[in-house]
Write an enzyme that holds these catalytic residues in place. Sequence first.
Site, PDB file in Angstrom:
ATOM      1  N   GLU A  46       3.584  10.146  -7.413  1.00  0.00           N
ATOM      2  CA  GLU A  46       4.070  10.004  -6.033  1.00  0.00           C
ATOM      3  C   GLU A  46       5.559   9.737  -6.064  1.00  0.00           C
ATOM      4  O   GLU A  46       6.024   8.834  -6.752  1.00  0.00           O
ATOM      5  CB  GLU A  46       3.344   8.850  -5.321  1.00  0.00           C
ATOM      6  CG  GLU A  46       1.913   9.175  -4.954  1.00  0.00           C
ATOM      7  CD  GLU A  46       1.265   8.111  -4.063  1.00  0.00           C
ATOM      8  OE1 GLU A  46       0.166   8.370  -3.566  1.00  0.00           O
ATOM      9  OE2 GLU A  46       1.857   7.026  -3.880  1.00  0.00           O
ATOM     10  N   ASP A  57       7.559  -0.810   3.717  1.00  0.00           N
ATOM     11  CA  ASP A  57       7.776  -1.259   2.342  1.00  0.00           C
ATOM     12  C   ASP A  57       8.286  -2.685   2.250  1.00  0.00           C
ATOM     13  O   ASP A  57       9.068  -3.135   3.080  1.00  0.00           O
ATOM     14  CB  ASP A  57       8.760  -0.319   1.635  1.00  0.00           C
ATOM     15  CG  ASP A  57       8.116   1.020   1.337  1.00  0.00           C
ATOM     16  OD1 ASP A  57       7.119   1.021   0.594  1.00  0.00           O
ATOM     17  OD2 ASP A  57       8.588   2.042   1.863  1.00  0.00           O
ATOM     18  N   TYR A 171      -5.479   7.683   1.075  1.00  0.00           N
ATOM     19  CA  TYR A 171      -4.752   6.531   0.546  1.00  0.00           C
ATOM     20  C   TYR A 171      -5.256   5.303   1.291  1.00  0.00           C
ATOM     21  O   TYR A 171      -4.955   5.118   2.468  1.00  0.00           O
ATOM     22  CB  TYR A 171      -3.253   6.751   0.800  1.00  0.00           C
ATOM     23  CG  TYR A 171      -2.306   5.807   0.093  1.00  0.00           C
ATOM     24  CD1 TYR A 171      -2.483   4.430   0.115  1.00  0.00           C
ATOM     25  CD2 TYR A 171      -1.192   6.302  -0.584  1.00  0.00           C
ATOM     26  CE1 TYR A 171      -1.598   3.577  -0.515  1.00  0.00           C
ATOM     27  CE2 TYR A 171      -0.288   5.463  -1.218  1.00  0.00           C
ATOM     28  CZ  TYR A 171      -0.503   4.100  -1.179  1.00  0.00           C
ATOM     29  OH  TYR A 171       0.386   3.258  -1.800  1.00  0.00           O
TER      30      TYR A 171
END
Lengths: 262, 391
Positions: A46, A57, A171
């Site tokens: 990734e 993040d 995911y």
Amino acid sequence: MRRIDAVFARHKKPAFIGFTVAGDPDKETSIRAAMALIKGGTDILELGIPFSDPVADGPTIQKADERSLASGTTVDTVFDIVREIRKRSEVPIVFLVYFNVVCHRGIDRFYREAHEAGVDGILVADMPVEEADEVYKAALRNYIDPIFLITQTTSDTRIKKIAAKSRGYLYLVAVLGVTGVRDRVSSDALDLLKRVRKFTEVPLALGFGISTPDHAKTCAAAGADGVIVGSAIVDIISRNPQNPDAMERDLEAYVSEMKKAL
Amino acid sequence: MRKKGRYGKYGGQYVSETLMSALIELESAYDAIKRNREFIRNLAALQQEYAGRETPLTFCPNVSQELGCRIYLKREDLVHGGSHKLNNTLGQALLAKHMGKKRLIAETGAGQHGVATAIVGAALGMPVEVYMGEVDTKRQALNVFRMELMGAKVIPVTTGTRTLKDAINEALRDWVANVRDTYYLIGSVVGPHPYPLMVRDFQSVIGKETRRQVMKKEGRLPDTIVACVGGGSNAMGIFYPFVKDDVELVGVEAGGDGIETGKHSATLCAGEAGVLHGTLSYLLQNGDGQVLPTHSISAGLDYPGVGPEHSMHKDSGRVTYTAVNDPDVLAAFRFLSEKEGIIPALESAHAVAWVMKNADRFDRDDVVIINLSGRGDKDVAEVAELQGRVA
């Protein structure tokens, strides 16, 4: 068969999916880091495209984005990095990207260029399935697997909707929160795995907060088809700013250790 | 493209998956509550007894004389807390309480929205944490102290440009991690649906009152309404009830050092469509879609995005968007203080500055309303310092 499908079809053991920010800390080192991950046995790579405002993040990946942007990384650089890796490896490559980067380049153009460079899947971090019609169509048109997130707060109804549009893998976000290393894999994450499994045959990979061989073992025992590691890898890269040889060695060793645990 | 939460092509819900359930929950809670009589009554009572509404529409004889038209100020500076921000925080905090949320988080630039959130947290008994860029905690130290005095925790944000944009990033990260019991109280008409809609609804009280008041005083609608635009909540609040009327609407952005210098926050004047903080809208960005750093003398306008409804009005031409530069803003700050004894917030001074610069285009009988979105006490120290530096 598509590269990502081949990984899950071939493997009896869960796949190891390694994440790094493209261009962190610079283009050349970033290519070396990616190749070390692949050499260590990474099944799917990734690549994060750095963004000025990465709201999904935590601090580790935010700093990697900052380092990458400071070294002059552009979307063109990222495509270059993909082409370089593609010359040397057939490992599947997945982009993690924030929508503005895609949107600004033009959705169809972005997906076309990604495919031409050798990208296999794209996950847009801030793109829920409800808004995803355009990127979904662009992905299919350009032979890119659209990859989506599912989290603990995703309802069953929405899991079905998301799974129906997903290719490659889903995911599963193991924590409530942003990316970053955590102490353990929560039981909530394993419950999520069971819940999603009821609705889909698409391979399920767990990510966010996974960093140690023990974490990997827990995920494997719970039946995950893959584990995704980001911040722990970015940490190794950031620890070796002056010494790319040591970085390569550490990355390779880390991935093989994680692979053994799976 | 999905139609829900759209203003033309703008708006939408571009958030990470974890927040989708929270937005869906918020949307249905807001849909239900906005027609709930008890909620409407409670909010009206708080607006009147606690916030001090309605606020006056003040005629300014001296400024009118000087500029040659009939100038009124909509006095949001007189709302409790010193700005229009409380209109929104009262509404959203009541909603949060109704939803059973235990904790309020907010972002703030100039500190006005943080103060307004701290106020409702204290009044309604909910803990408040406010994210504020480190740069802004310094230039708005007084507001940090006010928030803390009212029991809120101020968290300085040290990532990115350390201003409002980064405070929103951190608030979003907090919300993702604590989504089950935390209510994110956004302070402007930005963010994912339903925030732009909800904040506009709560701020529309400004325009509704203005309409009643100007009809009473002038017997007609105004010719022009002027408001500053950062995220755009005070502007949307006063514009919205006039959008369908034959009234000129002017949104004034922060020109900073001048648009040509690149050091500004004039999103609608100089940006292009992009996605930041969950919404598709005009955005200041580079050729690669990276968000650009911004500059403004006023922390409250120092933001690279803008509400999606403004983007729609920009494209349709219904609202005129323009910018004034920092020196004109400082001049307006002094002008209104000297002429009328009213110290405007530096944000609101942008609207005053535009009227000063465009006085020529108005006739003596033209009625011009400036939304005075906040008072300038918070800015006095910074302006004094700037003047000291000049001298």
